[in-house]
Design an enzyme around this catalytic site. Structure first.
Site, PDB file in Angstrom:
ATOM      1  N   SER A 289       1.660  -0.896  -6.206  1.00  0.00           N
ATOM      2  CA  SER A 289       1.671   0.490  -5.731  1.00  0.00           C
ATOM      3  C   SER A 289       1.190   0.507  -4.282  1.00  0.00           C
ATOM      4  O   SER A 289       0.629  -0.468  -3.795  1.00  0.00           O
ATOM      5  CB  SER A 289       0.727   1.344  -6.580  1.00  0.00           C
ATOM      6  OG  SER A 289      -0.625   1.112  -6.204  1.00  0.00           O
ATOM      7  N   ASP A 290       1.389   1.618  -3.591  1.00  0.00           N
ATOM      8  CA  ASP A 290       0.697   1.781  -2.315  1.00  0.00           C
ATOM      9  C   ASP A 290      -0.734   2.256  -2.624  1.00  0.00           C
ATOM     10  O   ASP A 290      -1.092   2.509  -3.776  1.00  0.00           O
ATOM     11  CB  ASP A 290       1.455   2.734  -1.385  1.00  0.00           C
ATOM     12  CG  ASP A 290       1.093   2.471   0.079  1.00  0.00           C
ATOM     13  OD1 ASP A 290       0.069   1.791   0.332  1.00  0.00           O
ATOM     14  OD2 ASP A 290       1.807   2.938   0.977  1.00  0.00           O
ATOM     15  N   TYR A 291      -1.505   2.355  -1.587  1.00  0.00           N
ATOM     16  CA  TYR A 291      -2.951   2.641  -1.694  1.00  0.00           C
ATOM     17  C   TYR A 291      -3.211   3.920  -2.508  1.00  0.00           C
ATOM     18  O   TYR A 291      -2.935   5.017  -2.040  1.00  0.00           O
ATOM     19  CB  TYR A 291      -3.474   2.831  -0.276  1.00  0.00           C
ATOM     20  CG  TYR A 291      -4.920   2.510  -0.024  1.00  0.00           C
ATOM     21  CD1 TYR A 291      -5.280   1.433   0.766  1.00  0.00           C
ATOM     22  CD2 TYR A 291      -5.931   3.303  -0.540  1.00  0.00           C
ATOM     23  CE1 TYR A 291      -6.606   1.146   1.040  1.00  0.00           C
ATOM     24  CE2 TYR A 291      -7.253   3.025  -0.282  1.00  0.00           C
ATOM     25  CZ  TYR A 291      -7.589   1.938   0.515  1.00  0.00           C
ATOM     26  OH  TYR A 291      -8.900   1.666   0.791  1.00  0.00           O
ATOM     27  N   THR A 292      -3.721   3.769  -3.701  1.00  0.00           N
ATOM     28  CA  THR A 292      -3.997   4.886  -4.641  1.00  0.00           C
ATOM     29  C   THR A 292      -2.761   5.741  -4.971  1.00  0.00           C
ATOM     30  O   THR A 292      -2.893   6.896  -5.377  1.00  0.00           O
ATOM     31  CB  THR A 292      -5.143   5.819  -4.153  1.00  0.00           C
ATOM     32  OG1 THR A 292      -4.795   6.371  -2.878  1.00  0.00           O
ATOM     33  CG2 THR A 292      -6.468   5.095  -4.028  1.00  0.00           C
ATOM     34  N   SER A 293      -1.573   5.176  -4.823  1.00  0.00           N
ATOM     35  CA  SER A 293      -0.404   6.035  -5.062  1.00  0.00           C
ATOM     36  C   SER A 293      -0.191   6.334  -6.546  1.00  0.00           C
ATOM     37  O   SER A 293       0.524   7.270  -6.881  1.00  0.00           O
ATOM     38  CB  SER A 293       0.863   5.457  -4.426  1.00  0.00           C
ATOM     39  OG  SER A 293       1.292   4.295  -5.070  1.00  0.00           O
TER      40      SER A 293
END
Ligand code: BGC
Length: 769
Positions: A294-298
């Site tokens: 995932s992207d950062y906290t996505s």
């Protein structure tokens, strides 16, 4: 598949020299022993508990370094020892990484080593130009080499997994992350994606100087509404497939090891939880067999997107095909519960864990978890003389000469130069946005670079203006440290000093533009002008009547309609990395003749956005420049951009002959040769990016006006001519139709070889059934 040949003809002797085949990139990824990998991974999975499997899906960042999101992970040490971490990022250096790796190897039941990730976007410590700049070189070999050097340096510092290449096509210069990609075109973007993946991963991922690459941000992240970062994306499938998805696919075809899901939604479902995107398209259609992070906290951000609570969104992401959860810890805190409640299956968890273990196997981490932790390499392999030389070369090749009608460049090495502007003697903005691994203190400012290249020149410097006078803007930009420093002196005092310095000079070099953090993540802007503080300076300097060149820095296409009218020459230098100043010196003084070409159109004003070369004609295209009633035009400006895709000048002149075709007909299995002669008619040796465009005249969905399908970068000595040839087959004429089938449709095609996208077609061929 386009085959390219250059037959060089030296007109002076009228003799043919050679025909050099330029090979199409056929890289498909590093070699892997699948049977052995399956054995190793299966034997581990058999032993693993659900908790241990879920632990592998957790990616944390301990903070302390550069964190790109609002939260950082806590208690990382204990979590590793508890088997709750599959990888880390934002940590560097063999010593620190060794400690973390030892917790994983010695203190957990199965001793599974960690992946160590990082954002090595345009070089590690040796920073290269921002990607939008590097792309302007159109030099795939050079780009591959920069990725190789980045991999060598990052792995020397203990990193084995890179969050690059970023291949998001973008036609919106308001979006700050336009700086991080290759520009507006899917074909060029695809070539660059391949070159970068090959550079990072090489042929053997078990080597200690290669690393896993990640193609990001999947998908369509470069098309947010209104150019505002993280904003919603809504796009037809036909547009996605033809114009936005090809670079991601090219990276997958090149064997990229991982894919990062994007923050935005696609078809109304956030990419991170979008099963169509992450499974049906990526795995089932494209055959991707690596892992998706995932992207950062996505994952967590899907709560704000309106997809449910943390347990809901974590289950949604896993079921969609996401394997690793970056920072948010939704997987590690909820998946077991979801399994117990029957909301996810054990098989889904095992599949994700398998993919993470496979990545570790590919790197050889099971054989030696400490293989990237050789302290000697830090000294030996990072910021070496050779790497800096490559950075200087890459920087000079990224520059685009936008305007040369004043003939100011190249400047004599003994000239009296007034170097003026807030970016003229500044280090912190040189590396460019998204270079957290680099240290700006290693960067060469413009003043130092000019002195290095021309020690006999008499150079006097004055700041002349602040990058911006607006305190709030300065604060917004300075989040990662001072990029914009507002002087104690008033703007009037700065200007007066600059005019004084200019008065005594033969020539003015004005180093102006945007600070590096005016582009990049969370740095979107609604105004594309050079900041007003500097516009005032430029106007006043131009009034002196001295020969003047703008050395323009930015991480995006700007609106320089006003400056383009001034009696100045303009060299666009982006933010060009650790060797910025030296490379600017090389070009300004003519040691290197600029050859960069824009990979994103520069608008006449922000209201034109998006403006790009492959726009469709509409049913009312208009027949002339300027306004025409009831045509698809503006009352106030032309439709064309100020500077088009593919545009860039040289100190010399290149003359293009007519585009010749070997046959006016081509059938589905045949090919034709398209060629032209390019002659260097000017006074300098130079390099030229020769571009091949088509226009599909009749087809089942509306075609773009022009479409790039090939290019070659050639070098021509003063007076020399070369015949440049491209071979076109039906494969090059394919597009996705409204049923999303990849087809070439019979009919007429216009074709042209040109120095930029701004030209008229004059040749036609017909594709037979
Ligand atoms: C960015 C990614 C990056 C990640 C980790 C995110 O905010 O969108 O490009 O890889 O942070 O630093």
């Amino acid at each position: 598949m386009i085959k390219k040949t250059i037959a060089a003809v030296s007109l002076s002797f009228l003799s043919f020299t050679l025909s050099a085949q330029q090979k199409e990139n056929t890289y498909t990824g590093p070699k892997i022993n699948k049977t052995e990998m399956d054995q190793k991974v299966n034997s581990l999975l058999e032993k693993m508990t659900i908790d241990e499997k879920v632990g592998q899906l957790n990616l944390l960042t301990p903070g302390g370094g550069v964190a790109t999101g609002a939260v950082v992970s806590d208690n990382v040490q204990q979590k590793i020892k508890d088997g709750k971490v599959g990888g880390l990022f934002g940590v560097s250096g063999p010593e620190k990484i060794k400690i973390a790796q030892e917790y994983a190897v010695n203190d957990t039941r199965l001793g599974i080593p960690l992946l160590i990730g990082s954002d090595v976007i345009h070089g590690y410590k040796t920073t290269f130009p921002i990607p939008l700049g590097s792309a302007s070189s159109w030099d795939m070999e050079l780009l591959k080499q920069t990725a190789q050097v980045a991999a060598k340096e990052a792995t020397a510092d203990g990193i084995n997994w890179n969050f690059s290449p970023m291949v998001d096509v973008s036609r919106d210069p308001r979006w700050g992350r336009v700086a991080e990609g290759a520009g507006e075109d899917a074909y060029l973007g695809s070539q660059i994606a391949r070159a970068m993946v090959e550079g990072y991963q090489g042929m053997d991922l078990t080597e200690t100087n290669t690393m896993l690459a990640t193609v990001k941000h999947f998908a369509l992240y470069g098309a947010p509404e209104a150019g505002r970062d993280y904003n919603t994306v809504d796009m037809s499938r036909v547009k996605m497939f033809n114009q936005y998805l090809p670079p991601y696919k090219a990276a997958v075809d090149a064997g990229v090891a991982s894919v990062m899901s994007s923050f935005n939604d696609v078809d109304g479902v956030p990419a991170t939880g979008n099963r169509w995107l992450l499974t049906e398209l990526l795995r089932e259609q494209w055959g991707f067999d690596g892992f998706v992070v995932s992207d950062y906290t996505s994952v967590n951000e899907m709560i704000a997107h309106g997809m449910g609570d943390l347990q809901d969104v974590s289950a949604l992401a896993l079921k969609a095909g996401l394997d690793m959860d970056m920072v948010g810890e939704g997987f590690v805190t909820t998946l077991k519960k979801s399994l117990e409640e029957g909301r996810v299956t054990e098989e889904e968890i095992t599949t994700a864990a398998r993919r993470i273990l496979e990545a570790k196997y590919k790197l050889g981490l099971f054989e030696d978890p400490y293989k990237y932790l050789d302290k000697k390499r830090v000294k030996k392999d990072i910021l070496t003389k050779e790497h800096r030389a490559l950075a200087r070369k890459a920087a000079a090749r990224s520059f685009v000469l936008l305007k040369k009608d004043q003939n100011v460049l190249p400047i004599d090495k003994k000239a009296k130069i007034a170097l003026i502007g807030p970016l003229g003697n500044n280090q912190s903005n040189m590396p460019g946005t998204w270079s957290p691994t680099g240290d700006f203190k290693n960067a060469i400012p413009v003043l130092e670079g000019l002195k290095n290249v021309a020690p006999k020149a008499k150079i006097t410097y004055a700041k002349g203006a602040n990058i911006v006078n607006d305190e709030q803007m300065a604060k917004n930009v300075n989040v990662f440290g001072p990029k914009v420093e507002i002087s104690e002196e008033s703007p009037e005092e700065l200007l007066a000093e600059a005019l004084k310095v200019a008065k005594d000079a033969d020539v003015i070099v004005a180093a102006v533009g945007e600070a590096s953090e005016m582009s990049g993540e969370a740095s979107s802007k609604t105004d594309l002008l050079i900041p007003e503080s500097q516009k005032v300076l430029i106007r006043e300097l131009a009034k002196t009547g001295k020969p003047m060149v703008l050395v323009l820095m930015s991480g995006r296409p700007l609106n320089i309609s006003e400056e383009a009218q001034l009696p100045v020459d303009i060299l666009q230098v982006w933010h060009s990395g650790v060797e910025a100043g030296n490379a600017i010196g090389d070009v300004i003084f003519g040691d290197y003749n600029p050859s960069g070409k824009l990979t994103a159109s520069w608008p006449r004003n922000v209201g034109q956005v998006p403006v790009y070369y492959s726009m469709k004609t509409t049913g009312r295209p208009g027949t002339q420049e300027g306004f025409e009633k009831f045509k698809s035009k503006y009352l106030d400006v032309d439709n064309s951009p100020l500077y088009p895709f593919g545009y860039g000048l040289s100190y010399t002149e290149f003359e293009y002959g007519a585009t010749k075709i070997s046959s006016e007909e081509i059938n589905m299995s045949g090919n034709i040769t398209v060629s032209t002669t390019v002659t260097n008619t000017g006074d300098y040796d130079g390099e030229e990016v020769v571009q091949l465009y088509i226009h599909d005249k009749v087809r089942s969905i509306t075609p773009p006006q022009k479409q790039l399908i090939g290019f070659q970068k050639i070098s021509l000595k003063k007076g020399e001519s070369k015949t440049v040839e491209f071979t076109i087959s039906a494969e090059d004429l394919k597009f996705y139709n409204s049923s999303l089938e990849y087809v070439a449709e019979p009919g007429d095609f216009e074709v042209g070889i040109a120095p930029s996208s701004d030209f008229e077609f004059s040749s036609t061929f017909n594709l037979k059934k």
